[in-house]
Design a protein around this motif. Structure first.
Motif, PDB file in Angstrom:
ATOM      1  N   ASP A 186       0.808  -1.219   0.000  1.00 47.98           N
ATOM      2  CA  ASP A 186       0.000   0.000   0.000  1.00 47.98           C
ATOM      3  C   ASP A 186       0.841   1.268   0.000  1.00 47.98           C
ATOM      4  N   ARG A 189       1.507   1.955  -3.502  1.00 50.87           N
ATOM      5  CA  ARG A 189       0.333   2.624  -4.072  1.00 50.87           C
ATOM      6  C   ARG A 189       0.342   4.109  -3.691  1.00 50.87           C
ATOM      7  N   ALA A 226      -3.167  -6.418  -4.789  1.00 53.19           N
ATOM      8  CA  ALA A 226      -2.854  -5.182  -5.514  1.00 53.19           C
ATOM      9  C   ALA A 226      -2.595  -5.503  -6.984  1.00 53.19           C
TER      10      ALA A 226
END
Length: 406
Positions: A186, A189, A226
């Motif tokens: 994350d 991201r 993801a």
């Protein structure tokens, strides 16, 4: 004059701690010490201003897409030619629940708007489990990102999660594969949301020790968790793989007791519904169950002597029996041991032959299993490397391997 003396004292303590835990693989040059001193001095000057960043937002934010940034600020002391930000971003825990995690984003100072830069998601080795043990909150947060200068020079964006529960209070993450994996992915991201740094969907995972454990889990879970990220490869140095074997091998010294205290307290909280009502008492002696929560509040960097003082008397009388055979705990150790299923991307493994914490034979067994499963593996055993030095010692081989990835 007093301020200069204070910074000097901080610098001396920092250098001593760095040498103790083996973060520097060779004696640092005078130029490196000067540069490091400047960065530490800059960090010390703003240290008191950093704390508010880690306060929980009020009111609590609603759940958001993993990787969403809710807070960011520039960080002083970045390597020359780079810019850095401290970020607070949404991620998930072992139960898939939304949580906030802190970390760093570092990028070459040259602006880029074409989203062409590979993101290297660095997963750090054990620093502790308490919020204040987070690497990003320290006075020199860049020093322990092994290979940072090489990675930036290659034009990569580097991100470094603190893991959940560190920096900002939150759910435990220590050696909890699903949580670590989410946190590592994350923040990659999140990098794409920092304007002007050119972070792309292409990601390379790189981790040391606990960070190796996190990186392998992230590699295994990336396709489903993801899917928009293209994980080109995963690189690990002295990774924590077979948790049961590692725990059995290390529990007879202060390091093993310390790591055990971190792991058992984290698991007792994260998996409370799957363990007995008093979970620590089901695996630790009375003295161990009393000491473990105290140790979990201490950081490896700066509080090593306190940890050793507590852990020393517990050697040989910490656990009630073999954790790999105690119901409830044995299943959790297996669940949080990386699968031997083949990875869908190339794997780089570096192991120090002189490592006495992550034993070479345990890493060799993981490499053999991955190779047999069909993973494309490049493995290096460095004859003079220890647990603390292996990541830096492996950088020449690692950079060559990264450069060859598609």
């Amino acid at each position: 004059m007093k301020e200069r003396s204070r910074r000097g004292a901080i610098f001396r303590r920092f250098i001593l701690a760095a040498l103790i835990i083996g973060a520097l693989s060779v004696a640092p040059s005078a130029a490196r010490l000067i540069d490091l001193g400047v960065r530490v001095g800059e960090g010390a000057a703003v240290e008191s201003a950093v704390a508010p960043f880690y306060l929980a937002p009020s009111p609590a934010p609603k759940a958001a897409a993993p990787g969403t940034i809710i807070r960011q600020e520039p960080v002083v002391g970045a390597p020359e030619g780079a810019k850095a930000w401290r970020v607070l971003y949404h991620s998930t825990d072992v139960d898939g629940k939304d949580t906030l995690v802190s970390g760093l984003v570092i990028a070459p100072a040259t602006p880029a708007s074409d989203s062409s830069r590979t993101v290297v998601s660095w997963a750090h080795p054990t620093t502790g489990t308490a919020p204040r043990c987070a690497p990003s909150s320290g006075i020199a947060p860049f020093v322990f990102i092994e290979g940072l200068s090489d990675l930036l020079a290659a034009g990569h964006v580097v991100v470094a999660t603190d893991y959940a529960g560190m920096g900002l209070a939150g759910p435990p993450s220590f050696l909890i594969g699903a949580t670590e994996a989410a946190n590592v992915l994350d923040i990659a991201r999140a990098a794409r949301l920092v304007e002007g740094i050119g972070a792309s969907n292409r990601v390379i995972l790189w981790g040391h020790s606990q960070g190796g454990h996190a990186s392998i889990f992230a590699a295994q879970r990336a396709p489903s968790y993801a899917p928009e990220l293209t994980v080109a490869g995963v690189a690990v140095a002295a990774p924590a793989t077979n948790l049961g074997a590692l725990l059995s091998a290390d529990i007879g010294d202060v390091s093993g007791v310390t790591i055990g205290a971190y792991a058992f307290t984290s698991y007792a909280e994260a998996y409370a519904s799957r363990l007995p009502g008093n979970p620590l008492a089901s695996i630790l002696t009375t003295a161990g169950a009393s000491a473990a929560p105290v140790m979990a509040k201490l950081c490896l960097l700066g509080q090593n002597s306190e940890l050793h003082t507590i852990a020393g008397p517990l050697i040989g009388r910490f656990v009630l029996g073999d954790p790999t055979k105690i119901p409830g705990w044995s299943e959790l150790l297996v669940e949080n041991t990386p699968s031997e299923a083949p990875l869908p991307m190339p794997l780089f493994v570096a192991q120090g032959a002189k490592d006495t914490l992550v034993r070479p034979e345990i890493t060799a067994a993981f490499v053999a299993a991955q190779t047999q499963a069909g993973t494309v593996v490049e493995s290096h055993v460095l004859p003079d490397a220890t647990h603390g030095t292996v990541a830096l010692d492996s950088m020449p081989n690692l950079m060559k391997w990264m450069g060859a990835l598609r």
